[in-house]
Design a protein around this motif. Structure first.
Motif, PDB file in Angstrom:
ATOM      1  N   ASN A  81       0.815  -1.436   0.107  1.00 21.60           N
ATOM      2  CA  ASN A  81       0.109   0.001   0.306  1.00 21.60           C
ATOM      3  C   ASN A  81       0.737   0.972   0.256  1.00 21.60           C
ATOM      4  O   ASN A  81       0.923   2.587  -0.161  1.00 21.60           O
ATOM      5  N   ILE A  82       1.908   1.507   1.216  1.00 19.94           N
ATOM      6  CA  ILE A  82       2.577   2.471   0.633  1.00 19.94           C
ATOM      7  C   ILE A  82       4.247   2.698  -0.433  1.00 19.94           C
ATOM      8  O   ILE A  82       3.715   3.947  -0.650  1.00 19.94           O
ATOM      9  N   LEU A  83       4.114   1.563  -0.687  1.00 21.33           N
ATOM     10  CA  LEU A  83       4.662   1.369  -2.638  1.00 21.33           C
ATOM     11  C   LEU A  83       3.451   1.944  -2.879  1.00 21.33           C
ATOM     12  O   LEU A  83       4.216   2.714  -4.014  1.00 21.33           O
ATOM     13  N   SER A  84       2.910   2.009  -3.399  1.00 16.57           N
ATOM     14  CA  SER A  84       1.706   1.660  -4.283  1.00 16.57           C
ATOM     15  C   SER A  84       1.396   3.191  -4.320  1.00 16.57           C
ATOM     16  O   SER A  84       1.195   4.025  -5.560  1.00 16.57           O
ATOM     17  N   ALA A  85       1.132   3.724  -2.901  1.00 17.69           N
ATOM     18  CA  ALA A  85       1.130   5.486  -3.026  1.00 17.69           C
ATOM     19  C   ALA A  85       2.707   5.685  -3.471  1.00 17.69           C
ATOM     20  O   ALA A  85       1.888   7.433  -3.941  1.00 17.69           O
ATOM     21  N   ALA A  86       3.994   5.829  -3.048  1.00 15.28           N
ATOM     22  CA  ALA A  86       4.418   6.238  -3.707  1.00 15.28           C
ATOM     23  C   ALA A  86       4.878   6.400  -5.308  1.00 15.28           C
ATOM     24  O   ALA A  86       4.405   7.243  -5.540  1.00 15.28           O
ATOM     25  N   ARG A  87       4.470   5.447  -5.650  1.00 12.81           N
ATOM     26  CA  ARG A  87       4.858   5.198  -7.002  1.00 12.81           C
ATOM     27  C   ARG A  87       3.312   6.332  -7.701  1.00 12.81           C
ATOM     28  O   ARG A  87       3.627   6.360  -9.290  1.00 12.81           O
ATOM     29  N   MET A  88       2.098   5.972  -7.752  1.00  6.43           N
ATOM     30  CA  MET A  88       1.153   6.801  -8.195  1.00  6.43           C
ATOM     31  C   MET A  88       1.826   8.641  -8.475  1.00  6.43           C
ATOM     32  O   MET A  88       2.045   8.623  -8.838  1.00  6.43           O
ATOM     33  N   LEU A  89       2.377   9.036  -7.079  1.00  6.37           N
ATOM     34  CA  LEU A  89       3.017  10.193  -7.148  1.00  6.37           C
ATOM     35  C   LEU A  89       3.877  10.505  -7.882  1.00  6.37           C
ATOM     36  O   LEU A  89       4.649  11.384  -8.527  1.00  6.37           O
ATOM     37  N   LEU A  90       5.010   9.004  -7.698  1.00  4.91           N
ATOM     38  CA  LEU A  90       6.393  10.002  -8.621  1.00  4.91           C
ATOM     39  C   LEU A  90       5.899   9.635 -10.616  1.00  4.91           C
ATOM     40  O   LEU A  90       6.062  10.654 -11.184  1.00  4.91           O
ATOM     41  N   PHE A  91       4.515   8.811 -10.662  1.00  2.00           N
ATOM     42  CA  PHE A  91       3.996   8.956 -11.990  1.00  2.00           C
ATOM     43  C   PHE A  91       3.243   9.821 -12.295  1.00  2.00           C
ATOM     44  O   PHE A  91       3.760  10.659 -12.978  1.00  2.00           O
ATOM     45  N   GLY A  92       2.512  11.114 -11.265  1.00  2.00           N
ATOM     46  CA  GLY A  92       2.029  12.233 -11.897  1.00  2.00           C
ATOM     47  C   GLY A  92       3.141  13.128 -11.992  1.00  2.00           C
ATOM     48  O   GLY A  92       3.193  14.113 -12.857  1.00  2.00           O
ATOM     49  N   ALA A  93       4.062  13.065 -10.863  1.00  2.32           N
ATOM     50  CA  ALA A  93       4.809  14.306 -10.792  1.00  2.32           C
ATOM     51  C   ALA A  93       5.623  14.040 -12.295  1.00  2.32           C
ATOM     52  O   ALA A  93       6.138  14.872 -13.077  1.00  2.32           O
ATOM     53  N   ILE A 107       6.637   9.706   2.007  1.00  3.32           N
ATOM     54  CA  ILE A 107       5.433   8.073   2.019  1.00  3.32           C
ATOM     55  C   ILE A 107       6.655   7.630   2.185  1.00  3.32           C
ATOM     56  O   ILE A 107       5.624   5.952   2.682  1.00  3.32           O
ATOM     57  N   SER A 108       7.176   7.159   0.989  1.00  2.63           N
ATOM     58  CA  SER A 108       8.665   6.194   0.806  1.00  2.63           C
ATOM     59  C   SER A 108       9.503   5.758   2.093  1.00  2.63           C
ATOM     60  O   SER A 108      10.203   4.616   2.628  1.00  2.63           O
ATOM     61  N   LEU A 109       9.066   6.610   3.746  1.00  3.39           N
ATOM     62  CA  LEU A 109       9.946   6.641   4.697  1.00  3.39           C
ATOM     63  C   LEU A 109       9.250   5.356   5.435  1.00  3.39           C
ATOM     64  O   LEU A 109      10.105   4.890   5.833  1.00  3.39           O
ATOM     65  N   GLY A 110       7.800   4.944   4.962  1.00  5.46           N
ATOM     66  CA  GLY A 110       7.100   3.927   5.610  1.00  5.46           C
ATOM     67  C   GLY A 110       7.503   2.927   5.033  1.00  5.46           C
ATOM     68  O   GLY A 110       6.942   1.205   5.886  1.00  5.46           O
ATOM     69  N   LEU A 111       8.498   2.665   4.153  1.00  6.15           N
ATOM     70  CA  LEU A 111       8.562   1.186   3.684  1.00  6.15           C
ATOM     71  C   LEU A 111       9.139   1.093   4.368  1.00  6.15           C
ATOM     72  O   LEU A 111      10.064   0.787   5.024  1.00  6.15           O
ATOM     73  N   PRO A 112       9.354  -0.667   4.148  1.00  4.84           N
ATOM     74  CA  PRO A 112      10.106  -1.603   5.379  1.00  4.84           C
ATOM     75  C   PRO A 112      11.907  -1.372   5.125  1.00  4.84           C
ATOM     76  O   PRO A 112      12.476  -1.461   3.579  1.00  4.84           O
ATOM     77  N   LYS A 113      12.728  -1.657   5.958  1.00  2.36           N
ATOM     78  CA  LYS A 113      13.944  -1.473   5.609  1.00  2.36           C
ATOM     79  C   LYS A 113      13.749  -2.800   6.080  1.00  2.36           C
ATOM     80  O   LYS A 113      13.907  -3.552   6.751  1.00  2.36           O
ATOM     81  N   ARG A 114      15.468  -2.892   5.110  1.00  4.67           N
ATOM     82  CA  ARG A 114      15.859  -3.923   4.991  1.00  4.67           C
ATOM     83  C   ARG A 114      15.273  -5.354   5.073  1.00  4.67           C
ATOM     84  O   ARG A 114      14.743  -6.462   5.464  1.00  4.67           O
ATOM     85  N   ALA A 115      14.164  -5.400   3.684  1.00  2.00           N
ATOM     86  CA  ALA A 115      13.083  -6.496   4.130  1.00  2.00           C
ATOM     87  C   ALA A 115      13.092  -7.258   3.043  1.00  2.00           C
ATOM     88  O   ALA A 115      13.693  -7.502   2.478  1.00  2.00           O
ATOM     89  N   ARG A 116      12.999  -8.442   3.458  1.00  2.00           N
ATOM     90  CA  ARG A 116      12.831  -9.416   2.715  1.00  2.00           C
ATOM     91  C   ARG A 116      11.413 -10.450   2.605  1.00  2.00           C
ATOM     92  O   ARG A 116      10.331  -9.934   3.742  1.00  2.00           O
ATOM     93  N   PRO A 117      10.502 -10.218   1.316  1.00  2.80           N
ATOM     94  CA  PRO A 117       9.626 -10.837   1.158  1.00  2.80           C
ATOM     95  C   PRO A 117       8.588 -12.444   1.765  1.00  2.80           C
ATOM     96  O   PRO A 117       9.698 -13.465   1.530  1.00  2.80           O
ATOM     97  N   GLY A 118       7.463 -12.202   1.840  1.00  3.69           N
ATOM     98  CA  GLY A 118       6.602 -13.249   2.671  1.00  3.69           C
ATOM     99  C   GLY A 118       6.877 -13.873   1.613  1.00  3.69           C
ATOM    100  O   GLY A 118       6.645 -14.059   0.543  1.00  3.69           O
TER     101      GLY A 118
END
Length: 427
Positions: free
Chosen positions: A215-227, A399-410
């Motif tokens: 959800n966080i990544l999707s919000a960041a992506r929306m703004l990135l491509f709108g920009a 918004i990107s500040l909320g992305l997981p740090k050092r994340a491994r996908p489940g």
């Protein structure tokens, strides 16, 4: 030669070939529509509205398409996307008197559905062709697919300008429809059956992601491509043509080279962000690269306001730097969504994410025509679009500040977990 390759590599080549062919025609069609209707005297806002349904149906398609992919298989959604693009191109082969705004908008709506079915299918397929423990290899394959796609989209811009001059609008569209129909037939034969079909049938409400990271990544992506699109889709090509006096060939050629270069940077993003190939990206990487991009629109506006340098020189230099940084940001996002997505019904997560991507393009496209026209077009109109772009990018960083740090996908779309160590990128 091809028979000696592994089944996964052969399917990767089929998926990539489909994606390449589709993207080439999609880029060419966009440039054809912008230049042809600008030449007919359409205003920037009217040109933007021609793409309104393209973006709206892209939003809807990514949501529903992800669910369809999990139900029917990604081979079917990809082939259906190719067929729809042929239909969309055929709709533009009517006599010139029938090419009304509403008719072109309907054809663009069809093309928007086709494009996002194709993209969602291609990106989701890569997740299934790479071993779950090979995150470095996944990053490389996603970067190559995304980068090569955008390079070909740039080639499509150039192709659209050239075909418009050589064959005219109708001839160019007819040639592209014929070639893409042949690609569709080949895909029907060679693409693996049931690729990406979920083991259990997802419910329709599952189209909305339940993962905080996605959800966080999707919000960041929306703004990135709108920009990006708020100044790139309508304001920039009209500014180059109207204010700087560039010809259709010059405008199409420059934008083509820009997107080709942008795609090339995307393809090598793992080398740029991989820290000597010792780690794969995480949320911190996305935040840092977004912050670097966020200051560029303001610098371009300030440069355009000076009298010492040519506006064309300022704009070209700013565009090149913006394209390079944007390409890395886009590649990072493309890897992270495929990494975060669950393996079973992967298209649900990827479809939701690209719905946000399409929403960003929709917002940016409409604003690009509306703000550019409202602000008086010319340099002031482009500057207004760039200020909005900068604001969207600052929001992307926050918004990107909320992305997981050092994340491994489940393994099944669960929230990414903190790993015990960073994974090596395969050599």
């Amino acid at each position: 030669m091809l028979s000696q390759l592994s089944p996964a590599i052969r399917q990767y080549l089929v998926v990539t070939g489909n994606y390449w062919a589709f993207t080439l025609t999609d880029g060419a069609l966009r440039m054809l529509v912008v230049l042809h209707f600008h030449g007919l005297g359409y205003s920037p806002l009217e040109i933007a509205l021609l793409f309104l349904f393209y973006e709206i149906f892209g939003v809807i398609t990514n949501l529903v398409g992800g669910w369809l992919g999990a139900h029917l298989g990604l081979n079917r959604t990809m082939n259906f996307g190719l067929a729809l693009q042929v239909v969309a191109l055929a709709m533009l082969l009517v006599p010139a008197a029938m090419l009304t705004v509403s008719w072109v908008m309907a054809a663009q709506a069809m093309s928007g559905i086709a494009k996002d079915l194709n993209k969602m299918s291609a990106k989701s397929s890569i997740k299934l062709l790479v071993p779950v423990n090979a995150q470095g290899l996944l990053y490389k394959w996603v970067a190559i697919l995304t980068g090569s796609k955008n390079a070909l989209k740039g080639a499509g811009f150039f192709l659209g300008g050239v075909l418009l001059m050589w064959l005219g609008f109708t001839g160019a569209v007819g040639a592209m429809a014929a070639v893409l129909a042949l690609v569709w037939l080949a895909s029907m034969i060679f693409l693996k059956k049931d690729l990406g079909k979920a083991s259990s049938k997802p419910r329709f409400r599952d189209i909305f992601s339940k993962s905080r990271a996605i959800n966080i990544l999707s919000a960041a992506r929306m703004l990135l491509f709108g920009a990006r699109d708020v100044w790139f889709v309508v304001a920039l090509p009209v500014f180059l043509s109207q204010t700087l006096g560039w010809s259709h060939m010059q405008t199409g050629g420059f934008l083509a080279l820009w997107v080709i270069g942008y795609g090339a940077v995307q393809a090598i993003a793992p080398r740029i962000t991989g820290r000597n190939r010792e780690s794969v990206p995480d949320g911190r990487s996305a935040t840092r690269w977004a912050a670097g991009l966020a200051i560029l629109p303001a610098l371009i506006v300030l440069g355009l306001g000076t009298t010492e340098m040519s506006p064309a020189l300022i704009l070209i230099g700013g565009l090149l730097l913006f394209g390079a940084l944007f390409a890395v940001n886009s590649s990072l996002h493309s890897y992270l969504i495929v990494s975060y997505a669950g393996s079973d019904g992967v298209s649900l997560d990827v479809g939701f994410y690209y719905m946000a991507n399409a929403m960003g393009r929709l917002i940016g496209t409409v604003l690009s025509g509306w703000v550019f026209q409202l602000a008086g077009q010319g340099t002031t109109g482009l500057a207004a679009c760039l200020w909005i772009s900068g604001g969207m990018l600052v929001a992307t960083v926050i918004i990107s500040l909320g992305l997981p740090k050092r994340a491994r996908p489940g393994p099944h779309g669960a929230e990414p977990q903190e790993p015990e160590h960073q994974e090596k990128i395969p050599q």
